[in-house]
Design an enzyme around this catalytic site. Structure first.
Site, PDB file in Angstrom:
ATOM      1  N   ASP A 156      -6.595 -54.186  -5.747  1.00  0.00           N
ATOM      2  CA  ASP A 156      -6.663 -54.822  -4.421  1.00  0.00           C
ATOM      3  C   ASP A 156      -8.105 -54.956  -3.938  1.00  0.00           C
ATOM      4  O   ASP A 156      -8.416 -55.846  -3.144  1.00  0.00           O
ATOM      5  CB  ASP A 156      -5.840 -54.033  -3.398  1.00  0.00           C
ATOM      6  CG  ASP A 156      -4.370 -54.415  -3.456  1.00  0.00           C
ATOM      7  OD1 ASP A 156      -4.085 -55.575  -3.789  1.00  0.00           O
ATOM      8  OD2 ASP A 156      -3.518 -53.559  -3.188  1.00  0.00           O
ATOM      9  N   GLU A 188       5.554 -40.175  -1.815  1.00  0.00           N
ATOM     10  CA  GLU A 188       4.109 -39.895  -1.868  1.00  0.00           C
ATOM     11  C   GLU A 188       3.302 -40.574  -0.766  1.00  0.00           C
ATOM     12  O   GLU A 188       2.137 -40.294  -0.615  1.00  0.00           O
ATOM     13  CB  GLU A 188       3.524 -40.205  -3.251  1.00  0.00           C
ATOM     14  CG  GLU A 188       3.771 -41.586  -3.756  1.00  0.00           C
ATOM     15  CD  GLU A 188       4.998 -41.652  -4.669  1.00  0.00           C
ATOM     16  OE1 GLU A 188       5.971 -40.916  -4.401  1.00  0.00           O
ATOM     17  OE2 GLU A 188       4.976 -42.433  -5.622  1.00  0.00           O
ATOM     18  N   GLY A 212     -11.694 -55.033 -23.336  1.00  0.00           N
ATOM     19  CA  GLY A 212     -10.518 -54.385 -23.896  1.00  0.00           C
ATOM     20  C   GLY A 212     -10.883 -53.057 -24.529  1.00  0.00           C
ATOM     21  O   GLY A 212     -12.053 -52.690 -24.613  1.00  0.00           O
ATOM     22  N   CYS A 234     -17.888 -57.967 -22.373  1.00  0.00           N
ATOM     23  CA  CYS A 234     -17.853 -56.556 -22.742  1.00  0.00           C
ATOM     24  C   CYS A 234     -17.356 -56.360 -24.183  1.00  0.00           C
ATOM     25  O   CYS A 234     -18.095 -56.618 -25.116  1.00  0.00           O
ATOM     26  CB  CYS A 234     -17.017 -55.790 -21.726  1.00  0.00           C
ATOM     27  SG  CYS A 234     -17.401 -54.051 -21.703  1.00  0.00           S
ATOM     28  N   HIS A 245     -19.275 -57.140 -16.814  1.00  0.00           N
ATOM     29  CA  HIS A 245     -18.070 -57.850 -16.350  1.00  0.00           C
ATOM     30  C   HIS A 245     -18.457 -58.713 -15.153  1.00  0.00           C
ATOM     31  O   HIS A 245     -18.229 -58.318 -14.004  1.00  0.00           O
ATOM     32  CB  HIS A 245     -16.992 -56.848 -15.931  1.00  0.00           C
ATOM     33  CG  HIS A 245     -16.393 -56.102 -17.070  1.00  0.00           C
ATOM     34  ND1 HIS A 245     -15.372 -56.606 -17.839  1.00  0.00           N
ATOM     35  CD2 HIS A 245     -16.694 -54.897 -17.590  1.00  0.00           C
ATOM     36  CE1 HIS A 245     -15.053 -55.736 -18.778  1.00  0.00           C
ATOM     37  NE2 HIS A 245     -15.840 -54.680 -18.660  1.00  0.00           N
ATOM     38  N   GLU A 305     -17.101 -61.058 -13.856  1.00  0.00           N
ATOM     39  CA  GLU A 305     -15.958 -61.455 -13.023  1.00  0.00           C
ATOM     40  C   GLU A 305     -15.838 -60.589 -11.759  1.00  0.00           C
ATOM     41  O   GLU A 305     -15.264 -61.003 -10.763  1.00  0.00           O
ATOM     42  CB  GLU A 305     -14.638 -61.400 -13.811  1.00  0.00           C
ATOM     43  CG  GLU A 305     -14.267 -60.056 -14.433  1.00  0.00           C
ATOM     44  CD  GLU A 305     -14.895 -59.835 -15.803  1.00  0.00           C
ATOM     45  OE1 GLU A 305     -15.845 -60.570 -16.139  1.00  0.00           O
ATOM     46  OE2 GLU A 305     -14.451 -58.927 -16.529  1.00  0.00           O
TER      47      GLU A 305
HETATM   48  N1  GLN Z   1     -13.932 -50.800 -25.525  1.00  0.00           N
HETATM   49  C1  GLN Z   1     -15.282 -51.171 -25.306  1.00  0.00           C
HETATM   50  C2  GLN Z   1     -16.146 -50.016 -24.872  1.00  0.00           C
HETATM   51  O1  GLN Z   1     -15.658 -49.022 -24.435  1.00  0.00           O
HETATM   52  C3  GLN Z   1     -15.358 -52.283 -24.288  1.00  0.00           C
HETATM   53  C4  GLN Z   1     -14.855 -51.900 -22.935  1.00  0.00           C
HETATM   54  C5  GLN Z   1     -14.558 -53.079 -22.092  1.00  0.00           C
HETATM   55  O2  GLN Z   1     -14.375 -54.182 -22.580  1.00  0.00           O
HETATM   56  N2  GLN Z   1     -14.459 -52.875 -20.819  1.00  0.00           N
HETATM   57  O3  GLN Z   1     -17.351 -50.087 -24.973  1.00  0.00           O
END
Ligand code: GLN
Length: 524
Positions: A71, A150, A349, A376, A502, A504
């Site tokens: 959020d 909770e 990822g 990333c 990132h 974004e």
């Molecule tokens: N898995 C990768 C790392 O830990 C990239 C992490 C991600 O994409 N946020 O460096």
């Protein structure tokens, strides 16, 4: 002294309370008021950093490196403000601090109880979060629904605040579901009535009811809700299904939501009118200007990449049209999957699932000069692909997924020196870092530095920098202090850029991130 708006939810979770909070905040911001969004989550995790995106959606990262509920992405994207970790309270965080205080003897032998000790601590944390930003209004969203066990303590803290403060200084918006029953052909108010009863049993009276429904609420339905729930008819607000979340402030503006709130809270008379916002939102109704494939692991739940999707939409709105986004799972990847797309994103990822497919997708984009943005993990895998297929290092891998960590060439690895500069004490690099940039990246940012947020454990291994550059993969951004790669690009391609960050997370509806904007431009 700030005023307070509380946003609660009933009937179901996932009704979009965060969007209601963000939209109401936007309307108030247009009246020249400053807003501090605060989110309370009932769960016992201290923060959502460890939570699976399958279960909880994307983990949003703040400038200060705190991992928070998604959020916060809505709040920042709508308001264009930076929030801080103090603004996310979870039961886990509150209880941990109360227990620590107890262990330190701060309660002087008292029996430590939910009321008043935990509720007092909650109120203190909410006030502190507000004080840090010193805004006119703190808007506090209580996650989940009023019936959740909770959430009871948070709601009790809200009740106490409401009774301690002058009437015009607090306001409560309750969001509920108004389902449409096909068989009788009408919208049903009973779930709303029940949920308001539940709220009232906790000592909380709503000032405004926001009814989520497929369509606008019928007049009769609004009348009924008003009567049963003790609000005026104009205080029953429609929150119908919308194609774009950015239409919600407009929808609420048309129902005079900010005017109604301002009346009761005695706020200065003024209406900003959302002029700039409206014209951007209009653009989202135009034709599709680009279709983008996001190659990822969590393909069945798009909330995992919420910020990536929104950043693309921001860029689309700026460039004057819609962006079509499709998810391509990479566990079983075929190059034909990418045919017909104007551009490809390899998002962040973790883990090894789907990795080889992502590498194949990168190879396809590099060889066919299809615009590619690597985020990333995406950038890390772009480097692995380049090392394998251009440098000829067949077993090139990241430490994260290498089967033989000692034997393989780790182009992406955990950097031991990295741990010293990790402010969060964990092993991830989190939050904002500034990079010195050059090449295409410098042109895109229009600056010699770029500051973006990070969330990762591994880095491009500096031992390979020279070899990669010698073959044409330019390391076009390095961390200001240190030798860590922050951006890579392949100058011979139209757009083949990866970032360790990132971007974004810093894109907002009214101020799209430059890297996304440039990427999208290259696909149109
Ligand atoms: N898995 C990768 C790392 O830990 C990239 C992490 C991600 O994409 N946020 O460096």
């Amino acid at each position: 002294m700030p005023k307070w708006i509380f946003v609660t939810g009933g009937v179901l979770s996932g009704l979009g309370k965060g969007l209601v909070s963000a939209s109401v905040s936007k309307l108030l911001q247009q009246r020249d008021l400053t807003i501090t969004p605060i989110k309370c989550d009932g769960y016992l995790n201290v923060d959502p950093g460890t939570m699976n995106p399958h279960e909880h959606g994307e983990v949003f990262v703040l400038e200060d490196g705190t991992e928070v509920d998604m959020d916060f992405g809505h709040y920042e994207r709508f308001l264009g403000v930076e929030t801080s970790g103090k603004q996310n309270l979870t039961s886990g965080k509150v209880f941990k601090q109360v227990i620590e205080k107890e262990r330190e003897g701060e309660y002087l032998g008292k029996t430590v109880q939910m009321v008043p000790h935990v509720t007092d601590h909650m109120k203190d944390l909410m006030r502190e979060a507000g004080e840090e930003k010193d805004s006119d209004i703190n808007i506090v969203e209580i996650g989940g629904t009023v019936g959740d066990i909770e959430n009871q303590v948070f709601l009790e803290a809200v009740r106490q605040l409401r009774s301690q403060l002058p009437e015009e200084d607090t306001y409560l918006i309750h969001t509920t579901l108004v389902p449409y029953l096909d068989t009788v052909g009408e919208q049903k108010t009973k779930p709303t009535q029940h949920s308001v009863k539940e709220l009232q049993s906790l000592g909380l009276e709503p000032d405004m009811i926001v009814g989520r429904s497929g369509e606008e609420l019928d007049e009769e339905v609004r009348r009924k809700i008003a009567l049963f729930c003790d609000v005026e008819e104009e205080e029953v607000i429609s929150d119908p299904d919308l194609e774009y979340i950015y239409q919600l402030p407009i929808e609420l503006d048309e129902q005079s939501v900010d005017k109604i709130i301002a009346g009761k809270m005695q706020l200065a008379e003024k209406n900003g009118g959302l002029k700039e916002w409206r014209s951007r939102a209009e653009n989202l109704k135009n034709d599709t200007i680009s279709s983008i494939a996001i190659c990822g692991k969590y393909t069945d739940i798009d909330d995992s990449y919420a910020s990536v999707e929104e950043a693309l939409k921001h860029a689309g709105a700026e460039l004057g049209g819609q962006v079509e986004i499709e998810y391509i799972g990479t566990e079983e990847f075929h190059k034909e999957d990418l045919e017909g797309f104007d551009g490809v994103i390899i998002p962040g990822g973790f883990g090894s699932r789907g990795v080889e497919g992502k590498i194949q997708a990168i190879e396809y984009c590099r060889e066919n000069d299809i615009p590619l943005l690597g985020l990333c993990y995406g950038m890390q895998l772009m480097t692995v692909e380049f090392a394998r297929n251009v440098l000829g290092i067949e077993d090139a891998a990241s430490e994260e997924f290498a089967d033989d960590k000692e034997g393989q060439e780790l182009v992406v690895a955990e950097m031991s020196g990295q741990k010293d500069i990790d402010e969060m004490g964990g092993t991830m690099r989190l939050g904002s870092y500034t990079a010195e940039v050059e090449g295409q990246v410098k042109e895109i940012y229009g600056s010699a530095t770029a500051t973006e947020r990070h969330r990762h454990r591994y880095e491009l291994n500096p031992d390979f920098h020279d070899r990669l550059e010698a073959e044409g993969l330019k390391i076009s951004g390095k961390m200001q202090e240190g030798n860590l790669a922050e951006y890579i690009e392949l100058p011979e391609n139209n757009f083949f850029i990866g970032t360790q960050a990132h971007p974004e997370f810093t894109s907002t509806f009214e101020n799209p991130n430059p890297l996304y904007l440039s990427f999208l431009e290259s696909t149109t």
